[in-house]
Scaffold this motif. Structure first.
Motif, PDB file in Angstrom:
ATOM      1  N   LEU A   1       0.834  -1.202   0.000  1.00  9.17           N
ATOM      2  CA  LEU A   1       0.000   0.000   0.000  1.00  9.17           C
ATOM      3  C   LEU A   1       0.871   1.255   0.000  1.00  9.17           C
ATOM      4  N   GLN A   2       1.992   1.197   0.713  1.00  6.28           N
ATOM      5  CA  GLN A   2       2.915   2.334   0.740  1.00  6.28           C
ATOM      6  C   GLN A   2       3.451   2.630  -0.660  1.00  6.28           C
ATOM      7  N   MET A   3       3.692   1.584  -1.446  1.00 14.39           N
ATOM      8  CA  MET A   3       4.225   1.793  -2.787  1.00 14.39           C
ATOM      9  C   MET A   3       3.168   2.255  -3.785  1.00 14.39           C
ATOM     10  N   ILE A   4       1.905   2.145  -3.422  1.00 14.66           N
ATOM     11  CA  ILE A   4       0.831   2.671  -4.258  1.00 14.66           C
ATOM     12  C   ILE A   4       0.520   4.118  -3.893  1.00 14.66           C
ATOM     13  N   ALA A   5       0.531   4.410  -2.580  1.00 17.09           N
ATOM     14  CA  ALA A   5      -0.023   5.692  -2.132  1.00 17.09           C
ATOM     15  C   ALA A   5       0.800   6.407  -1.072  1.00 17.09           C
ATOM     16  N   GLY A   6       1.984   5.922  -0.757  1.00 16.80           N
ATOM     17  CA  GLY A   6       2.742   6.485   0.353  1.00 16.80           C
ATOM     18  C   GLY A   6       3.317   7.865   0.088  1.00 16.80           C
ATOM     19  N   PHE A   7       3.221   8.728   1.111  1.00 19.86           N
ATOM     20  CA  PHE A   7       3.828  10.058   1.044  1.00 19.86           C
ATOM     21  C   PHE A   7       4.141  10.505   2.467  1.00 19.86           C
ATOM     22  N   GLU A   8       5.403  10.880   2.687  1.00 18.95           N
ATOM     23  CA  GLU A   8       5.835  11.298   4.012  1.00 18.95           C
ATOM     24  C   GLU A   8       6.154  12.792   3.978  1.00 18.95           C
ATOM     25  N   PRO A   9       5.208  13.647   4.388  1.00 22.68           N
ATOM     26  CA  PRO A   9       5.385  15.099   4.228  1.00 22.68           C
ATOM     27  C   PRO A   9       6.570  15.663   5.004  1.00 22.68           C
ATOM     28  N   GLU A  10       6.866  15.111   6.184  1.00 22.07           N
ATOM     29  CA  GLU A  10       7.982  15.645   6.974  1.00 22.07           C
ATOM     30  C   GLU A  10       9.303  15.524   6.224  1.00 22.07           C
ATOM     31  N   LYS A  11       9.461  14.436   5.499  1.00 20.88           N
ATOM     32  CA  LYS A  11      10.692  14.218   4.730  1.00 20.88           C
ATOM     33  C   LYS A  11      10.535  14.645   3.268  1.00 20.88           C
ATOM     34  N   LYS A  12       9.306  15.065   2.913  1.00 15.07           N
ATOM     35  CA  LYS A  12       8.987  15.396   1.522  1.00 15.07           C
ATOM     36  C   LYS A  12       9.379  14.237   0.597  1.00 15.07           C
ATOM     37  N   LEU A  13       9.023  13.035   1.043  1.00 17.73           N
ATOM     38  CA  LEU A  13       9.400  11.821   0.334  1.00 17.73           C
ATOM     39  C   LEU A  13       8.148  11.090  -0.141  1.00 17.73           C
ATOM     40  N   GLN A  14       8.041  10.938  -1.444  1.00 13.68           N
ATOM     41  CA  GLN A  14       6.889  10.251  -2.025  1.00 13.68           C
ATOM     42  C   GLN A  14       7.303   8.856  -2.467  1.00 13.68           C
ATOM     43  N   TYR A  15       6.482   7.867  -2.089  1.00 13.80           N
ATOM     44  CA  TYR A  15       6.746   6.476  -2.450  1.00 13.80           C
ATOM     45  C   TYR A  15       5.816   5.998  -3.556  1.00 13.80           C
ATOM     46  N   GLY A  16       4.564   6.427  -3.506  1.00 19.14           N
ATOM     47  CA  GLY A  16       3.569   5.989  -4.483  1.00 19.14           C
ATOM     48  C   GLY A  16       2.872   7.165  -5.123  1.00 19.14           C
ATOM     49  N   LEU A  17       2.145   6.895  -6.188  1.00 20.45           N
ATOM     50  CA  LEU A  17       1.531   7.968  -6.981  1.00 20.45           C
ATOM     51  C   LEU A  17       0.071   8.223  -6.629  1.00 20.45           C
ATOM     52  N   ALA A  18      -0.656   7.193  -6.153  1.00 18.69           N
ATOM     53  CA  ALA A  18      -2.106   7.317  -5.952  1.00 18.69           C
ATOM     54  C   ALA A  18      -2.427   7.795  -4.538  1.00 18.69           C
ATOM     55  N   THR A  19      -1.899   8.950  -4.159  1.00 16.74           N
ATOM     56  CA  THR A  19      -2.031   9.433  -2.778  1.00 16.74           C
ATOM     57  C   THR A  19      -3.448   9.872  -2.438  1.00 16.74           C
ATOM     58  N   ASN A  20      -4.276  10.110  -3.456  1.00 16.27           N
ATOM     59  CA  ASN A  20      -5.654  10.558  -3.195  1.00 16.27           C
ATOM     60  C   ASN A  20      -6.702   9.554  -3.655  1.00 16.27           C
ATOM     61  N   ALA A  21      -6.274   8.343  -3.970  1.00 19.27           N
ATOM     62  CA  ALA A  21      -7.239   7.304  -4.351  1.00 19.27           C
ATOM     63  C   ALA A  21      -7.979   6.806  -3.116  1.00 19.27           C
ATOM     64  N   THR A  22      -9.055   6.076  -3.345  1.00 15.41           N
ATOM     65  CA  THR A  22      -9.819   5.434  -2.270  1.00 15.41           C
ATOM     66  C   THR A  22      -9.536   3.943  -2.319  1.00 15.41           C
ATOM     67  N   PHE A  23      -9.277   3.341  -1.144  1.00 19.23           N
ATOM     68  CA  PHE A  23      -8.764   1.973  -1.129  1.00 19.23           C
ATOM     69  C   PHE A  23      -9.734   0.969  -0.508  1.00 19.23           C
TER      70      PHE A  23
END
Length: 505
Positions: A201-223
């Motif tokens: 799930l992290q690789m689909i939608a992960g985003f860590e704002p404190e580190k400004k690090l994005q793992y996945g692209l679908a950060t606003n999808a519904t799961f």
């Protein structure tokens, strides 16, 4: 004495359970009262055979023989059940039973053996696929329903990169098909494999704002999440649960599903094992179900190709990655984009290409597939009118090797900018392609671009089947290699250009 008696009863129960195997009991037809509506011209919505429930009298007849259905599949017109030898014979004697199909026992989680999941590596894959093009268009899978079928989702609420899914109520549904009574899906650890869905799930939608690090692209999808297997606690897989989860997600309107589970080697009894030749997209029940999902339900199923590339006894994709309709995803190296050794290849006997595409993953194809699922979600947001087949074709066509795909890396690594261009005009040819007809056994190419230092060379037996891949250096402005004895075609990836060599006698 009482303790001994209880122990004996328990031992007998264990022996009885071990004497049973799980099967699909497939029925010949469905109730005429329902099937007559398949041709009813007065129905406003077309009714499909796979929409009709399994005939209840058939289930009742099984139960009268002591056979307890576990999963009921209206798509396959079948039920799963544990059967001993006597019950197998009883089930085969029913006139309404078409066949009994053993359910595969060995689950394969498509993570590279011995590899640790290191999410910080995955900013590399977003760069590889050109994810910035989606970010610039503010595409993040908004409004797209994404299903994830996996082993477990332990740790999701503690994962900082998934916090936005929790606070934004982006997890609309979660169902445990292994333990239906389970309510604590994110903090109750049953097996060590329960982390796996969290990482996917992290690789689909992960985003860590404190580190400004994005793992996945679908950060606003519904799961929509489904746990379908015990993981490593037992060797017995739950292939029927996987199918039940897919039917459940279809009922909720999910049209994009990611799964990083595969099935290959089967029962302890070798007579009921899957064989490599059965990875044909139609033998396994799970592949049959994915075909229905695609052809009849309009779903795009994205599947990890598998990690058996180094296994001399297997090598090829597992099921359902073998199904023609699914988008199977393998793994490449980060810069050169040639196949990582563990990534499973497509079998030579298939008439279609597997895997379909690939991307970088140091930790197994489990974490290649979710990257492409996020990719697909962004495209679905940009063009919601796309059919599943159109979407699959655009992802393939954005691959860096298209149209010269092969059974090692498919059509290569998809590219976001190319995919967005293809949304506007799917007939575009976006890769720089050169074709050369060559005689003899040696190929020499003088490089016009002195910045090209190496090339990936795929020596091919035919259109798709790779005999060998090589990463060759450019020496004094020249690329040279020898033709293999069975080689009829060669694909040369120069990074900014694809050369297809056709060998002539």
């Amino acid at each position: 004495m009482k303790k001994i008696y209880v122990f004996l009863l328990f031992s007998l129960w264990i022996c009885e359970l071990q004497a049973q195997n799980k099967y699909w009991i497939v029925f010949k037809d469905k109730h005429p009262a329902f099937t007559s509506n398949l041709t009813n011209p007065f129905l406003s919505t077309k009714l499909l055979f796979t929409d009709i429930p399994v005939d209840k009298p058939y289930i009742d007849s099984l139960q009268n023989k002591g056979i307890t259905p576990i999963v009921i599949s209206k798509w396959l017109n079948a039920v799963s059940a544990f059967l001993d030898e006597r019950q197998v014979k009883q089930a085969q004697q029913f006139s309404f039973v078409q066949e009994l199909v053993p359910i595969n026992r060995n689950l394969i989680i498509s993570s590279a053996p011995g590899a640790d999941f290191k999410p910080e590596y995955y900013s590399t894959v977003l760069s590889q696929i050109g994810a910035e093009a989606f970010v610039l268009k503010n595409l993040s899978g908004k409004g797209v329903k994404v299903g994830v079928i996996d082993v477990g989702f332990y740790g999701v609420t503690a994962n900082k990169s998934l916090r936005h899914l929790i606070t934004g109520n982006k997890i609309a549904d979660i169902k445990d098909f292994v333990n239906p009574q389970k309510r604590d899906h994110f903090t109750d650890l049953e097996t060590n494999s329960d982390y796996h869905g969290n990482e996917v799930l992290q690789m689909i939608a992960g985003f860590e704002p404190e580190k400004k690090l994005q793992y996945g692209l679908a950060t606003n999808a519904t799961f929509y999440l489904a746990r379908t297997d015990h993981g490593t606690r037992e060797t017995r897989s739950e292939e029927d649960n996987w199918i039940a989860a897919m039917e459940h997600m279809d009922s909720l309107g999910v049209r994009l599903i990611n799964t990083s589970l595969g099935y290959a080697l089967g029962f302890t009894d070798s007579k009921e094992n899957y064989k490599p030749v059965e990875m044909d997209g139609k033998t396994s029940m799970i592949s049959r179900a994915t075909q229905i999902a695609t052809e009849e339900k309009g779903m795009l199923i994205i599947v990890s190709a598998g990690n058996e590339g180094d296994d001399p006894n297997w090598k090829i994709v597992s099921t359902p990655a073998d199904a023609e309709a699914v988008l199977s995803v393998g793994s490449t190296k980060a810069k050169s984009k040639d196949k990582i050794s563990y990534s499973s290849i497509g079998p030579e006997f298939l008439s279609y290409l597997k895997p379909n595409v690939t991307c970088f993953s140091p930790s197994g194809t489990s974490f290649s597939a979710p990257v492409i699922t996020g990719f697909a979600a962004c495209l679905m947001e940009a063009a919601p009118e796309l059919t599943n087949k159109q979407l699959k074709h655009i992802i393939e066509k954005s691959g860096h090797l298209y149209p010269y795909g092969n059974n090692y890396v498919g059509y290569g690594v998809p590219n976001a900018a190319k995919a967005l261009q293809l949304l506007k005009d799917s007939t575009l040819t976006l890769n720089k392609i050169t074709t050369i007809r060559q005689k003899g056994t040696v190929f020499n190419l003088a490089m016009e671009n002195d910045k090209v230092e190496r090339a990936v060379v795929f020596h091919k037996k035919n259109q798709h089947f790779v005999l060998k891949q090589e990463l060759l250096g450019v020496t004094k402005g020249k690329l040279s290699f020898k033709r293999h004895s069975e080689e009829t075609k060669t694909t040369i990836d120069l990074g900014n250009e694809i050369i297809e060599v056709f060998w002539e006698e």
